[in-house]
Write a protein that holds these residues in place. Sequence first.
Motif, short mmCIF file in Angstrom:
data_model
loop_
_atom_site.label_atom_id
_atom_site.label_comp_id
_atom_site.label_asym_id
_atom_site.label_seq_id
_atom_site.Cartn_x
_atom_site.Cartn_y
_atom_site.Cartn_z
N GLU A 23 5.19 -0.24 -25.98
CA GLU A 23 5.57 -1.50 -25.37
C GLU A 23 6.51 -1.31 -24.20
OE1 GLU A 23 6.94 -4.37 -28.18
OE2 GLU A 23 5.43 -3.79 -29.63
N GLU A 24 7.51 -0.40 -24.36
CA GLU A 24 8.51 -0.27 -23.31
C GLU A 24 8.01 0.47 -22.08
OE1 GLU A 24 11.37 1.51 -25.82
OE2 GLU A 24 10.83 3.54 -25.27
N HIS A 25 6.96 1.30 -22.21
CA HIS A 25 6.48 2.07 -21.07
C HIS A 25 5.16 1.57 -20.50
CE1 HIS A 25 9.65 4.91 -21.57
NE2 HIS A 25 9.32 5.14 -22.82
N THR A 26 4.55 0.59 -21.13
CA THR A 26 3.29 0.07 -20.64
C THR A 26 3.56 -0.80 -19.43
OG1 THR A 26 2.40 0.08 -22.87
CG2 THR A 26 1.26 -1.29 -21.23
N PRO A 27 2.91 -0.50 -18.29
CA PRO A 27 3.13 -1.33 -17.11
C PRO A 27 2.65 -2.75 -17.37
CG PRO A 27 1.73 0.57 -16.60
CD PRO A 27 1.97 0.56 -18.06
N PRO A 28 3.25 -3.70 -16.71
CA PRO A 28 2.81 -5.07 -16.91
C PRO A 28 1.38 -5.26 -16.45
CG PRO A 28 4.29 -4.92 -15.02
CD PRO A 28 4.27 -3.57 -15.68
N GLU A 29 0.69 -6.17 -17.11
CA GLU A 29 -0.68 -6.47 -16.68
C GLU A 29 -0.63 -7.12 -15.31
OE1 GLU A 29 -3.07 -8.61 -19.44
OE2 GLU A 29 -2.17 -7.60 -21.15
N SER B 248 -12.89 -9.14 -17.08
CA SER B 248 -13.89 -8.88 -16.04
C SER B 248 -13.67 -7.48 -15.48
CB SER B 248 -13.77 -9.90 -14.90
OG SER B 248 -12.56 -9.69 -14.18
N ALA B 249 -14.64 -7.03 -14.71
CA ALA B 249 -14.52 -5.73 -14.06
C ALA B 249 -13.33 -5.72 -13.10
CB ALA B 249 -15.80 -5.38 -13.31
N ASP B 250 -13.09 -6.84 -12.46
CA ASP B 250 -11.97 -6.93 -11.52
C ASP B 250 -10.62 -6.81 -12.22
OD1 ASP B 250 -13.62 -7.17 -9.31
OD2 ASP B 250 -13.59 -9.37 -9.34
N THR B 251 -10.46 -7.50 -13.36
CA THR B 251 -9.18 -7.41 -14.07
C THR B 251 -9.00 -6.02 -14.69
OG1 THR B 251 -10.11 -8.48 -16.05
CG2 THR B 251 -8.91 -9.89 -14.48
N ALA B 252 -10.10 -5.39 -15.10
CA ALA B 252 -10.02 -4.02 -15.61
C ALA B 252 -9.61 -3.07 -14.49
CB ALA B 252 -11.35 -3.58 -16.22
N ALA B 253 -10.18 -3.25 -13.31
CA ALA B 253 -9.83 -2.42 -12.16
C ALA B 253 -8.36 -2.63 -11.77
CB ALA B 253 -10.75 -2.73 -10.97
N ASP B 254 -7.92 -3.88 -11.81
CA ASP B 254 -6.51 -4.17 -11.51
C ASP B 254 -5.59 -3.44 -12.49
OD1 ASP B 254 -7.22 -5.86 -9.43
OD2 ASP B 254 -6.98 -7.70 -10.61
N TRP B 255 -5.92 -3.53 -13.78
CA TRP B 255 -5.11 -2.87 -14.81
C TRP B 255 -5.07 -1.36 -14.58
CZ3 TRP B 255 -5.60 1.04 -18.27
CH2 TRP B 255 -4.60 1.16 -19.23
N VAL C 17 -2.89 -0.39 -11.60
CA VAL C 17 -1.46 -0.50 -11.93
C VAL C 17 -1.05 0.64 -12.85
CG1 VAL C 17 0.24 -1.89 -13.18
CG2 VAL C 17 -1.30 -2.99 -11.57
N ARG C 18 -1.86 0.91 -13.87
CA ARG C 18 -1.53 1.94 -14.86
C ARG C 18 -1.44 3.33 -14.21
NH1 ARG C 18 0.13 2.28 -20.28
NH2 ARG C 18 -0.24 4.42 -20.90
N CYS C 19 -2.33 3.60 -13.26
CA CYS C 19 -2.36 4.92 -12.61
C CYS C 19 -1.58 4.93 -11.30
CB CYS C 19 -3.81 5.34 -12.38
SG CYS C 19 -4.72 5.57 -13.93
N ASP C 20 -0.95 3.80 -10.96
CA ASP C 20 -0.10 3.71 -9.78
C ASP C 20 -0.85 4.10 -8.50
OD1 ASP C 20 2.24 3.11 -8.38
OD2 ASP C 20 3.00 5.17 -8.57
N VAL C 21 -2.02 3.47 -8.31
CA VAL C 21 -2.81 3.70 -7.10
C VAL C 21 -3.15 2.36 -6.45
CG1 VAL C 21 -3.81 5.88 -7.91
CG2 VAL C 21 -5.02 3.74 -8.35
N LYS C 22 -3.44 2.41 -5.17
CA LYS C 22 -3.85 1.21 -4.46
C LYS C 22 -5.35 1.01 -4.55
CE LYS C 22 -0.05 1.50 -1.21
NZ LYS C 22 0.37 1.68 0.16
N SER C 23 -6.08 2.12 -4.72
CA SER C 23 -7.53 2.09 -4.77
C SER C 23 -8.01 3.18 -5.73
CB SER C 23 -8.11 2.32 -3.38
OG SER C 23 -9.49 2.53 -3.45
N ARG D 200 -2.34 13.84 -8.83
CA ARG D 200 -1.48 13.03 -9.70
C ARG D 200 -2.24 11.83 -10.24
NH1 ARG D 200 0.55 8.78 -8.63
NH2 ARG D 200 2.15 7.73 -9.81
N ALA D 201 -2.98 11.15 -9.38
CA ALA D 201 -3.76 9.99 -9.81
C ALA D 201 -4.86 10.41 -10.78
CB ALA D 201 -4.36 9.27 -8.60
N ALA D 202 -5.52 11.52 -10.49
CA ALA D 202 -6.58 12.02 -11.36
C ALA D 202 -6.01 12.40 -12.73
CB ALA D 202 -7.27 13.23 -10.73
#
Length: 166
Positions: free
Chosen positions: A63-69, A122-129, A132-138, A147-149
Amino acid sequence: MKLQIVHRYTVPLQTAIEQLIGKEATDGEAFHVSVEDDELVVDIIEPAVREVIAQPPSLQPQEEHTPPEPDTNAVNQIPEKPIPGQLQSKGGPLAQRAAIICGERGFWKFLAEHFGAAGIVSADTAADWLRVRCDVKSRTEFDHSERAATLFRPIESKYRMWLEGY
């Protein structure tokens, strides 16, 4: 009767293995490829010693380390679509696999169960998550940033194991 070849395709082994299994599976010294029954079998021989760049975050729900949705109504969200006039990197195998799993309803359920991401619908909200989780823009960054990989691969791997019932 002599068989006649109609089409022949040649693909460098390294490229084929990266496309089929993923770049992380190509860290061996050699490969042994065979066909057994109706399955392609790839044995990776004597893995090369690699320096670990960064430890991936734990895949256990925290809970404490999970990035916000991501807030799908947020004004300042970072777009994944190219901005006109801006040079964009092309996505490779990791970006393609990320796009595919983001479109799978099973991935949405997996994210809810393992990361508490209940808002993935949706695919869009999964992509957004995932961004955010992997700290990438794309998602294309998965193929251009180690690092992203390193952050993406364990998520995908755990999802694949979850699909298999593990």
